[in-house]
Design a protein around this motif. Structure first.
Motif, mmCIF file in Angstrom:
data_model
loop_
_atom_site.group_PDB
_atom_site.id
_atom_site.type_symbol
_atom_site.label_atom_id
_atom_site.label_comp_id
_atom_site.label_asym_id
_atom_site.label_seq_id
_atom_site.Cartn_x
_atom_site.Cartn_y
_atom_site.Cartn_z
ATOM 1 N N LEU A 1 37.881 4.126 52.057
ATOM 2 C CA LEU A 1 38.482 2.813 51.864
ATOM 3 C C LEU A 1 39.992 2.850 51.758
ATOM 4 C CD1 LEU A 1 36.304 0.714 49.451
ATOM 5 C CD2 LEU A 1 36.896 0.250 51.821
ATOM 6 N N ARG A 2 40.495 3.842 51.084
ATOM 7 C CA ARG A 2 41.899 3.828 50.738
ATOM 8 C C ARG A 2 42.767 4.506 51.777
ATOM 9 N NH1 ARG A 2 42.248 4.906 44.307
ATOM 10 N NH2 ARG A 2 42.599 2.731 43.756
ATOM 11 N N ARG B 1 47.410 -6.864 58.850
ATOM 12 C CA ARG B 1 47.083 -7.787 59.935
ATOM 13 C C ARG B 1 48.281 -8.670 60.250
ATOM 14 N NH1 ARG B 1 43.073 -11.666 58.298
ATOM 15 N NH2 ARG B 1 43.537 -11.209 56.121
ATOM 16 N N THR C 1 50.319 -13.920 56.308
ATOM 17 C CA THR C 1 48.876 -13.837 56.126
ATOM 18 C C THR C 1 48.487 -14.197 54.702
ATOM 19 O OG1 THR C 1 48.975 -11.971 57.632
ATOM 20 C CG2 THR C 1 46.893 -12.322 56.484
ATOM 21 N N PRO D 1 45.983 -17.759 51.238
ATOM 22 C CA PRO D 1 45.801 -17.345 49.844
ATOM 23 C C PRO D 1 47.163 -17.162 49.185
ATOM 24 C CG PRO D 1 44.606 -15.876 51.354
ATOM 25 C CD PRO D 1 45.483 -16.758 52.192
ATOM 26 N N TYR E 1 49.426 -5.296 45.306
ATOM 27 C CA TYR E 1 48.215 -4.537 45.629
ATOM 28 C C TYR E 1 47.146 -5.446 46.240
ATOM 29 C CZ TYR E 1 44.633 -0.935 44.922
ATOM 30 O OH TYR E 1 43.666 0.014 45.114
ATOM 31 N N ILE E 2 46.911 -6.583 45.596
ATOM 32 C CA ILE E 2 45.894 -7.520 46.092
ATOM 33 C C ILE E 2 46.292 -8.073 47.455
ATOM 34 C CG2 ILE E 2 44.775 -9.748 45.648
ATOM 35 C CD1 ILE E 2 45.153 -9.056 42.617
ATOM 36 N N LEU F 1 45.461 -5.652 50.086
ATOM 37 C CA LEU F 1 44.033 -5.633 50.415
ATOM 38 C C LEU F 1 43.662 -6.811 51.306
ATOM 39 C CD1 LEU F 1 42.479 -4.656 46.957
ATOM 40 C CD2 LEU F 1 42.725 -3.200 48.974
ATOM 41 N N ILE F 2 44.223 -7.980 51.008
ATOM 42 C CA ILE F 2 43.922 -9.168 51.810
ATOM 43 C C ILE F 2 44.466 -9.005 53.232
ATOM 44 C CG2 ILE F 2 44.463 -11.633 52.078
ATOM 45 C CD1 ILE F 2 44.423 -11.859 49.019
ATOM 46 N N GLN G 1 41.263 -4.453 59.591
ATOM 47 C CA GLN G 1 39.954 -3.822 59.560
ATOM 48 C C GLN G 1 39.826 -2.842 60.713
ATOM 49 O OE1 GLN G 1 37.992 -7.552 59.071
ATOM 50 N NE2 GLN G 1 36.687 -6.730 57.443
ATOM 51 N N ASP H 1 37.265 -1.310 46.937
ATOM 52 C CA ASP H 1 38.672 -1.582 47.195
ATOM 53 C C ASP H 1 38.813 -2.839 48.039
ATOM 54 O OD1 ASP H 1 40.699 -0.389 45.906
ATOM 55 O OD2 ASP H 1 40.845 1.351 47.189
ATOM 56 N N PRO I 1 39.624 -7.303 47.653
ATOM 57 C CA PRO I 1 40.133 -8.319 46.733
ATOM 58 C C PRO I 1 38.972 -8.878 45.907
ATOM 59 C CG PRO I 1 40.799 -8.804 49.014
ATOM 60 C CD PRO I 1 39.804 -7.702 49.071
ATOM 61 N N LEU J 1 39.616 -18.436 52.529
ATOM 62 C CA LEU J 1 40.899 -18.221 53.187
ATOM 63 C C LEU J 1 41.104 -16.733 53.486
ATOM 64 C CD1 LEU J 1 43.244 -20.599 51.140
ATOM 65 C CD2 LEU J 1 42.389 -20.947 53.462
ATOM 66 N N ILE J 2 40.709 -15.893 52.529
ATOM 67 C CA ILE J 2 40.872 -14.444 52.726
ATOM 68 C C ILE J 2 39.968 -13.946 53.856
ATOM 69 C CG2 ILE J 2 40.454 -12.186 51.640
ATOM 70 C CD1 ILE J 2 41.297 -13.434 48.975
#
Lengths: 250, 250, 250, 250, 250, 250, 250, 250
Positions: free
Chosen positions: D46-47, D118, D173, D196, D240-241, D244-245, D249, E194, E196, E244-245
């Motif tokens: 994941l990271r 993204r 984004t 967001p 950080y959040i 992630l958003i 991918q 990991d 949101p 939204l995310i």
């Protein structure tokens, strides 16, 4: 009411039936086990002439009637705070001296009145909505054998109202002030007289009064040094303390 | 200050270089993209005669000097709040009109004074410890072209102090009252005059004053309907609002 | 209303019936005892043209009718806040001019209207749920002789709504803004106009709005210097203060 | 990293050295005892590409140097939040890529940059005093492989400032908004874009800002539905959040 | 929707009927006066495919029916939060696609479903009492075109419950976690994935839960860096943000 | 309850049908996916003899009946807290051993009683109004196989009451003390015995008791080092913890 | 230590020097006047083997040395909490067994160790910053004659850390858990073992942790029924209570 | 001190130099303008024998010396609270009777002592850390002409300590109790004697004592009806009020 077993043990000790260490063992726990006899006696002396008090909130009319009858069998006077109209009906049927104050829910049976006060207790409220709390203080003070002077709706937004009471204020021994909202009246009264002022914050107000917190904080921070404070809406406590302050020394 | 690209586009549109849909596309985002030109113009009209203001807290003497010099190049007057002595030294060297108020840290450069007020602004404080906050209000009001009347240490525990100011109170257009502890003075003042009263809670007090919360709540719950409130210790805001209220209409 | 006993004493003093020290003794307590005569007179001058106000909450229809009739015997106009429909019925039967605003419970009897305002009072609300509070401000301001401009549901989540009101905003003398939840509208309005803005937090919201605390704190911390604040849901206070600010000077 | 004892036991089981019940007994506690091997693997996936993070507050320069060196032996990149200048000196001597941001105390070692986003992350602050918090978010987002667009001092008291950023806002984004005092900016931004919005209350303000509580409550009660909130001054969490958003991918 | 008067003015300007300064004057206030046309357009692009939303609380069945019918005349889908059973009856009679969720009071009319999500939204609740809040998030997310995975009653006192959901958790794009009491579940979930995590404190609990404050504070202080928080009981907001995310970029 | 698929996989592995890496892959996620089998087993050992517990609040009589019947099919005993009279009726019809405690709403079905305690659990309350909370603790402790000694209305305003209980206090293994208002009893009890004291603040009181906050804070700040605290009104928790402390070790 | 005057009076009574009423009068006040002799005796029995404790905060090195020397003259062991390095120097010079724990400021002199515990006390902390509080608990528990198992930095954001401690957890008699920020670890631990869990909130965190309030509220609202709570940072209390719970019964 | 202008006007009126309406106009404002003369007189009577008081906090040694010298020119005695050692040095040089109490910072100059009390004032503290607050009360009470009985470190965790003071307690007229942490001592004392008890919460404690809030709330919710409360750490107020209660009536 010295407990019988203590008398008995002392006699047995005197007669030699039990030894010194045995009686000392027994006395070792006396402080805790038989405290009642000392306590009651002490109270009798101090409280002479004061009514017995029942906190009525959350008690049924049945319960109040029961406790009330029991207390009035031994004491001349009774005070019930926050009682219902129904409890009043019950006690009135048995005790014609019973009197009810619907604003605050106080109920008294005073069969033997004696003035225990050194002087007069002044009771003031800032608004008309604070009257029930002030009245609880008044009924308490009167049931405890005091003369009161009450004056309501004298809040600080119209200063002339409390100023016109100066003579009366000066003639009291102690003053109770009930106020909601910003709770400023006790500070003003405290600045006008050099007497103990008991401030009662009330839950009157809305929004940022937070059910009496604003008034409570205002009173605790009073710039007048003679102001002490009781719980929000605690008219009974204010009346009780004022009675102790005003009490004649025998 | 109409942006050049807008003028250019309009001319191109008029000359037919761009079509109606194209100019409309450009205008669609104009509200957001070029708002400055409308805003600045509007402000210039409204604020005429008011000084520029710098919030000095957290800014270095260097920064204050820099911003101050830039502003004073275009405007006659300047107000800095919560400035340090060092910032004062710097600006004084450049602008002899510079004046510093060490109690509250305000600093002014007033090179062109015009009275913008309809009347006088009254400024009162409950205790001596509240003076720095009251003084910030005063310096602000004066720098914004107002006459002030200040009177400090007139708290409610000694009512005669504020009562002796009645004539002055009545002669104002708007009144600022700074108080800590229980914050009762605005209610009392509000009851004495039918003027807008701006209450400034101060962080003065200890224990349950909670750094001004008690005073703030007291003022928000004032039983006088003419009291509005600003943040704890916000003397600048009080002075600014009072100046807007007192402002002469051209 | 000079008290008769004062006139009498002055005459006795002039005639020598009482000496200088005697009249001075009498005057010594005058400040407190007879304050009313000075106060009432003063109020008459200041409040000329304003309606009498009854805070209706907690008063019965009987009481409101009684006080209302008494006041209307001496004054042309009346404002009752937080009154019930029943109180309205009673007063309507006696005073055909009586008008009731069910959203906020305000009730007016205006028999003699005079515009006391220098300009217009703007009243804005962030959401539709804030309207009752805004309406209380509106009714108060109108009953006090002001012209109002009201515009509701212009919260900051859809900025174009308040921006489309810019012309109106700029045409007012003072602005009232009612908002619940995060209470951000007064800051935005305060940034758009250089007028006094009176912010009214409302108890609208849920969860961490804590019945208006979030909005109250937001408004007290406004980054716009021209915002002052009244108690949660206190539309009446906002309308009252705005009327004082807008008041024409005679 | 399958633990060796597990492999060994499985082989023994296959070979008959231990029976089915024995291997089941061993597995019964596996969930708790050897969780690491599953966890680490999962995280690696994941990271991928994210830096390791050290929370520097309360750690000595020695400790930060030690942990940092250890982590950088296995990972290309490192982020330390709230580090001291001294920690910076230490790491800079060993890693020339080390960069320090004195406003917020963040420190990065980025030896291998890859854009994981993204799109772009927008970062806005209401005042200049909020910049350190916003900068912590920015450094975090960039160290985590994002492109950022930062714009500071665009608070709601001067609406044209944020409105002039509309194009940029729309091109992101996800948006981070840091604000102290009344914390109104996230609501306004939330109303302008359908993205967001991560709101970071800051402890900037005084009096009734209560070190960020006012801003925190304001943001939690935002009338814009797209706003979520992190702890006061938690720029790192917001960055950080947002990362992630914004994450691409694979 | 370019306003007609703007087109008209541009044509007059092109034709020379009005001069350059005149058209510039008109444009100067355009930002504020006619913002709608820009705003609406922008929203259309961004929100494409999202339902219109009505906040049902405090609205009558009549009002909800009225607004709903109006919206559904222009948009295929509708979401109403906190609606009554009665509002459901009304809309069901007109729109057979109407569906009601009695636990949380949400109501949807989805006539045209399109999956707008990049992946799946995970929705978890700590207790069964938190389900209504979680369900509001679920209905919102689904009405906004997302696939959801819901799993309730997986609180931290029985850790195996959430651990058994690991595969599902890992397969989501974003996770919503609703929890009351101590609100610990988001931290645990945040440590497992990991992604949101949007934490929704609920008002479930008693005593020192203070109607959700304990859970709210717990979530704001989460030791997992990927947790952001919305208002107490705000399931709608969580579902909205998650959508939204999760939104697919066109 | 080893899951079948695990046994199956192990056998396949032993038989060579799947390889070492395959079985390791499967085991990798075992910690999370199949935790139940380990958990339940562990619980069975620890909780032997304890009743199953249903938190009745917010559950219908139907639900309580359903869950209760299911649990009693496998376990001898059941405890339901905060159940309604109606739930009692339902279970009584099915289980004659069912007993209901209307003060606190607890309900038990004890078909197999075994004393699990090392000693006796003392349960004390300060006032009569605190009895329901104390009783919940008592019913819990008894249903969990303990002997209790209960003594109510022994608050600190009449110290002789608790002092007369010293012998009993000393004879316990652990003591529960429930108190509202100022919550002082646990400190006094904690000073009298060197046992673990579990303090339960109750929501009894008015005004500044803030529904149990005053008592809660008092207990957390106890000057007696042997006092730990549970949530306001959490009699169940106190009884549960006391049972764990008093538990006989097998 | 029976007071001499009591022995003397009993002998006089036996010898007839004083009568029954006289000795009863003397005994009447005995409960209060001579309580010490009963109390001390009682404590000696209960506390056998426990060290004497000095709360060092606010005491000078001189004072701690003085009290420490006096206590160690009569008792073998001593515990001082929150002592300074200087106090350590002093006592170390006199007592070579003196040991100091600089993290938490605890200081012990243990000259005679006896294990008083039924089992082992588990002590866990969520983060490294919580270690000083956990260590205070550890030193207290060990000085009171217990074996401890300590394990730090096992917070819920990395669940595998606490899960890997399951065997140890299960082998304890009682568990102490110290955690700051959201304080979630006690709930998780409470769900893993059926032992009494003593939760210690720490003041670790920032922003909305409010110096430990968030952790405190989280723990009071724990969904695990076996969690009780002590004051913020009160490691000593936790160690003391755990020692009482773990105490071997003679 | 009748103001000269009043005497003059009265004489002019008597002599006909001014008319009745003119003198009435002048008197109309007298209540407010010249209140001092009435006030001072009143205070002189009431405060006879009490020292003048300076609140020393925030005043320089210079200021205290200046005010002190001025007051001591007219009054025999002086009390300064919260004074520095330096202020003491200054005053000691001028007034040999000057005495300083370094624990609480009180400073007295008593040159003329007269006992004004009806009886003795009891002063008790729960812990040794509360002594400075108790001592401020003691110094105040003694400077105001009272005999005191002080007894410190008698908190409720060792009940025998306060019980052994029963005789002394009973011999007082009024009792002051200072306590921090849970603040339980006033309730216990209030239950032992039927005297007014003035409770002083102190800021002693840590964690959830919140600098005295826990003690303050405990005292406000006292189950003993005779307890009233002053601000946190307000020893002066307690001593002042106790002196007023104990005051001999002339």
């Amino acid at each position: 009411m010295i407990p019988d077993n203590l008398r008995k043990a002392l006699r047995e000790f005197k007669e030699g039936a039990i030894g010194e260490e045995q009686i000392l063992d027994l006395l070792r726990d006396l402080p805790y086990q038989n405290l009642d006899f000392a306590k009651v006696d002490h109270h009798r002396a101090l409280r002479h002439g004061f009514p017995e008090v029942i906190f009525g909130k959350g008690k049924t009319a049945d319960q109040i009637e029961g406790i009330g009858v029991a207390l009035l069998a031994k004491h001349p006077n009774l005070l019930v705070t926050r009682a219902t109209e129904e409890a009043h009906e019950r006690l009135k049927n048995r005790f014609p001296e019973c009197r009810y104050y619907p604003n605050c829910g106080a109920l008294t049976v005073v069969r033997e009145f004696k003035n225990h006060g050194r002087g007069k207790i002044g009771i003031f409220s800032a608004g008309t909505a604070d009257i029930p709390v002030a009245e609880e203080a008044q009924v308490t003070a009167e049931a405890m054998g005091n003369e009161t002077h009450c004056c309501y709706d004298v809040g600080v937004a119209g200063l002339h109202r409390i100023l016109s009471q100066l003579d009366t204020l000066r003639s009291c021994t102690v003053v109770i002030v009930a106020a909601g909202m910003e709770g400023a009246l006790p500070s003003v009264v405290g600045g006008l007289v050099d007497l103990p002022v008991i401030a009662v914050p009330t839950s009157i107000g809305y929004g940022a009064s937070f059910n009496g917190i604003a008034a409570l904080l205002g009173m605790l921070n009073s710039c007048s040094a003679n102001v002490s404070v009781v719980n929000i809406d605690n008219g009974f406590g204010a009346g009780y303390i004022a009675s102790l302050i005003n009490r004649k020394q025998d």
